[in-house]
Write a protein that holds these residues in place. Structure first.
Motif, short mmCIF file in Angstrom:
data_model
loop_
_atom_site.label_atom_id
_atom_site.label_comp_id
_atom_site.label_asym_id
_atom_site.label_seq_id
_atom_site.Cartn_x
_atom_site.Cartn_y
_atom_site.Cartn_z
N GLY A 182 47.53 -32.74 -5.75
CA GLY A 182 46.37 -31.68 -5.47
C GLY A 182 45.23 -31.76 -6.18
O GLY A 182 44.88 -32.72 -6.72
N THR A 183 44.33 -30.77 -6.32
CA THR A 183 42.96 -30.60 -6.73
C THR A 183 43.00 -29.36 -7.80
O THR A 183 43.18 -28.40 -7.31
N ARG A 200 49.45 -37.97 -9.99
CA ARG A 200 48.37 -38.26 -9.17
C ARG A 200 47.71 -36.89 -9.16
O ARG A 200 47.97 -35.94 -10.10
N GLY A 201 46.68 -36.86 -8.19
CA GLY A 201 45.86 -35.41 -8.23
C GLY A 201 44.63 -35.83 -8.47
O GLY A 201 44.32 -36.68 -9.17
N THR A 202 43.96 -34.74 -8.51
CA THR A 202 42.43 -34.78 -8.84
C THR A 202 41.93 -33.61 -9.71
O THR A 202 42.22 -32.45 -9.38
N PHE A 241 34.13 -39.17 -0.41
CA PHE A 241 35.34 -38.22 -0.80
C PHE A 241 34.85 -37.14 -1.50
O PHE A 241 35.08 -35.93 -1.04
N GLN A 243 31.90 -35.69 -1.42
CA GLN A 243 31.18 -34.73 -0.36
C GLN A 243 32.04 -33.75 0.38
O GLN A 243 31.91 -32.58 0.50
N LEU A 244 33.15 -34.36 0.86
CA LEU A 244 33.99 -33.46 1.40
C LEU A 244 34.81 -32.60 0.60
O LEU A 244 35.12 -31.46 1.01
N LEU A 245 35.10 -33.00 -0.66
CA LEU A 245 35.82 -31.84 -1.53
C LEU A 245 34.89 -31.06 -1.95
O LEU A 245 35.25 -29.90 -1.96
N ASP A 247 32.10 -29.63 -0.30
CA ASP A 247 31.97 -28.75 0.79
C ASP A 247 33.47 -27.96 0.86
O ASP A 247 32.84 -26.70 0.92
N ASP A 248 34.61 -28.22 0.73
CA ASP A 248 35.88 -27.57 0.69
C ASP A 248 35.69 -26.40 -0.48
O ASP A 248 35.90 -25.49 -0.10
N ARG A 272 34.69 -41.42 -12.90
CA ARG A 272 35.95 -41.31 -12.84
C ARG A 272 36.82 -42.07 -13.68
O ARG A 272 36.52 -43.27 -14.00
N LEU A 282 48.50 -42.51 -11.40
CA LEU A 282 47.17 -42.89 -11.02
C LEU A 282 46.19 -41.71 -10.46
O LEU A 282 45.61 -41.46 -9.38
N GLU A 284 43.35 -38.74 -11.18
CA GLU A 284 41.83 -39.10 -11.38
C GLU A 284 41.21 -37.96 -12.20
O GLU A 284 41.62 -36.70 -11.60
N ILE A 286 37.34 -36.71 -12.76
CA ILE A 286 36.04 -36.94 -12.02
C ILE A 286 35.16 -35.81 -12.93
O ILE A 286 35.27 -34.59 -12.79
#
Lengths: 287, 298
Positions: A182-183, A200-202, A241, A243-245, A247-248, A272, A282, A284, A286
């Protein structure tokens, strides 16, 4: 039409309203809703004891008054709109799967716990373990989107598995603790145990990370928010990636947060780190 | 019917149902995006031997792409969904994943899916990252210049392949002039590609062959060198023929491309030796879509 539950008096302790779902309330008359049982501690009461009831629950449910001791608002919410005109207690939107929950004030601990879909918008602050699991549960939030305009307390996204949490202000200590995927995006973040044991995740920091003792971020030369050896040395973050994130994230964010996102997008300089390596993770971070 | 003294034959082009998809390749600059697209669309002229028909639809400005970088939209057509499912990941893996700075996105919506990142992610050997953003799933595969970003899959839709028209002229020079003008006019149109090299083929074919192993063979009726030896479709002045082949996402897109292409060819080479424009068909027995030249140009 809206069903409005106006709180008559602040309960002496937490009042659990998780049984008041739109599906359950929809077919009932106002009198039937008033007679629905509500427990407060060990005491059995009913809706009329605590709320003035008006309207019908066709598409929308509203809570009015100081609901900081009202827990479980929007539990298993599966469609339609729920508005809390004020603050809400713990476990807002628990196991929510669709629809939208709007809170005009702040919320207590464990909001969005077990959430699987839909949107929660919180104009104020969020309590501890936003999107986290209840004790004994393996996973926290599993989908959907939570937008907090203010700050979030400790352990945001604890054991989060899917979905997005956006915090306009600051995320407290242990953000992303044992995160699975997830983010989480935050304007600022308390770096204490940031991403501890994440797999995992951001975790995306839009402005800057601050240390637990610092009152304001150090704009001159902010240190990395994560510490080796549990996280990799910072490298340039992949821009495509991002830029997409961004935007969302900007979609559905408040005006101020969206402006901060746009500002940071063009400032660039994203770094990162991956971790938590001590747990074979793993994920991240950022910034 | 005549346009600029070019006779438009009273016949029709026969086209077939196909399956199609669109992908978007982006890169740090248009140069890399073009390079990746050129590699991916190579050897993609005809389903007869290439598996799919694939070509660049158009170039995209940064504001038109998902990651705000320059890009290229590519259309691919196959005789079946299986052919797309086989060819797309193969070409994406060898031509886009390998090309510096690129990313790959779905370019069309639909229920039936063709895998992209779902297959390519394994190159990450466990270091790949899955990310769901805005309801779409992406794979982030670590590579030597950073990260290859690839959408999970793209959609496939029903489409039309094999729209065509023949340019018949006094010499190859004049027919080539007409062909270049036609393809240049078609190229900016949305939802269509002309998959052959330069947008046209000189080896227009018929179905079947005297050799059982071949599914297609020379269309001898339009070979000038066989005039007199076969039942030729060419008169004594006709010494060269080129066939413009068009695949499109809809019958309307194919018809519009034929209309625009034929007009451009006539404008460029009419009264200069372009004699006739006709079309290839099989009597309407094989393909579901018939594009009558006169109706298309009406």
């Amino acid at each position: 039409m809206t069903l409005t539950l106006r709180l008559r008096s602040t309960p002496p302790t937490a009042l659990d309203v998780s049984s008041l779902t739109l599906e359950r309330l929809g077919p009932l008359s106002t009198d039937q809703i008033r007679r629905l049982p509500l427990r407060i501690g060990c005491q059995a009461t009913d809706v009329a004891t605590w709320f003035d009831v008006a309207g019908r629950a066709d598409e929308k449910l509203g809570f009015e008054g100081d609901c900081r001791r009202i827990d479980g608002i929007g539990t298993a919410w599966a469609g339609g709109e729920l508005v809390v005109e004020g603050s809400a207690g713990a476990q807002l939107g628990r196991r929510m799967s669709a629809g939208i929950v709007r809170v005009q004030g702040s919320v207590g601990a464990l909001a969005a716990s077990g959430m699987r879909g839909g949107v929660i918008e919180i104009a104020g602050d969020a309590g501890e373990a936003l999107g986290g699991p209840l004790r004994g549960e393996r996973t926290g939030m599993r989908g959907g989107r939570v937008v907090v305009q203010g700050n979030a307390a400790a352990a945001t996204g604890h054991r989060m598995r899917r979905g997005t949490i956006l915090i306009g202000g600051q995320a407290g200590p242990r953000c992303g603790w044992e995160m699975v995927a997830g983010t989480i995006a935050a304007g600022r973040v308390d770096s204490t145990d940031l991403g501890f044991a994440m797999r995992r995740g951001t975790i995306l920091i839009l402005a800057a990370a601050i240390s637990a003792s610092a009152a304001t971020p150090s704009a001159a030369d902010p240190p990395p928010p994560v510490r080796p050896p549990c996280f990799t040395p910072p490298t340039a973050a992949p821009s495509g990636f991002l830029q997409l994130l961004l935007d969302d994230l900007a979609r559905g964010a408040g005006t101020e947060t969206a402006a901060a996102i746009e500002q940071r997008r063009w400032d660039g300089g994203w770094l990162r780190s991956l971790g938590d390596l001590s747990r074979g993770g793993l994920g991240e971070v950022i910034w | 019917m005549q346009i600029r003294s070019v006779t438009i034959a009273p016949t029709f082009a026969e086209a077939f149902d196909m399956k199609a998809t669109r992908v978007i390749v982006t890169a740090a600059d248009m140069g890399w995006a073009r390079d990746a697209a050129a590699a991916m669309t190579g050897f993609g002229t005809s389903v007869v031997g290439c598996g799919i028909e694939i070509a660049v639809e158009r170039e995209l400005a940064p504001e038109e792409t998902p990651d705000h970088r320059p890009g290229v939209a590519i259309l691919a057509f196959g005789v079946s969904g299986q052919s797309l499912e086989k060819q797309l990941p193969l070409r994406a893996g060898q031509c886009v994943l390998t090309c510096p700075t690129t990313a790959l996105f779905a370019g069309i919506d639909g229920e039936k899916r063709v895998p992209l990142g779902r297959t390519l992610r394994y190159f990450g050997d466990g270091y790949q990252i899955s990310k769901s953003i805005g309801g779409r799933r992406y794979w982030r595969v670590p590579v030597m210049d950073g990260e290859f970003l690839c959408e999970e899959d793209t959609a496939r839709v029903d489409a039309v392949g094999g729209g065509n028209f023949f340019l018949i002229g006094e010499s190859i020079e004049v027919v080539a002039l007409a062909c270049r003008a036609a393809v240049a006019a078609i190229r900016p149109l949305p939802d269509v590609i002309t998959p052959f090299a330069g947008g046209a083929t000189r080896s227009g074919s018929k179905v079947g062959s005297k050799y059982p192993a071949l599914v297609a063979s020379v269309n001898e009726a339009y070979c000038p060198t066989l005039r007199g030896a076969v039942d030729s479709g060419l008169d004594a002045r006709s010494n060269a023929v080129l066939e413009v082949v068009i695949d499109g996402l809809t019958p309307g897109a194919v018809a519009e491309a034929m209309r625009v292409g034929i007009h451009a060819a006539c404008e460029a080479a009419g009264e200069r030796g372009l004699l006739e424009i006709t079309a290839g068909n099989y009597g309407g027995k094989l393909g579901r879509h018939c594009f009558d030249l006169h109706e298309v140009l009406a």
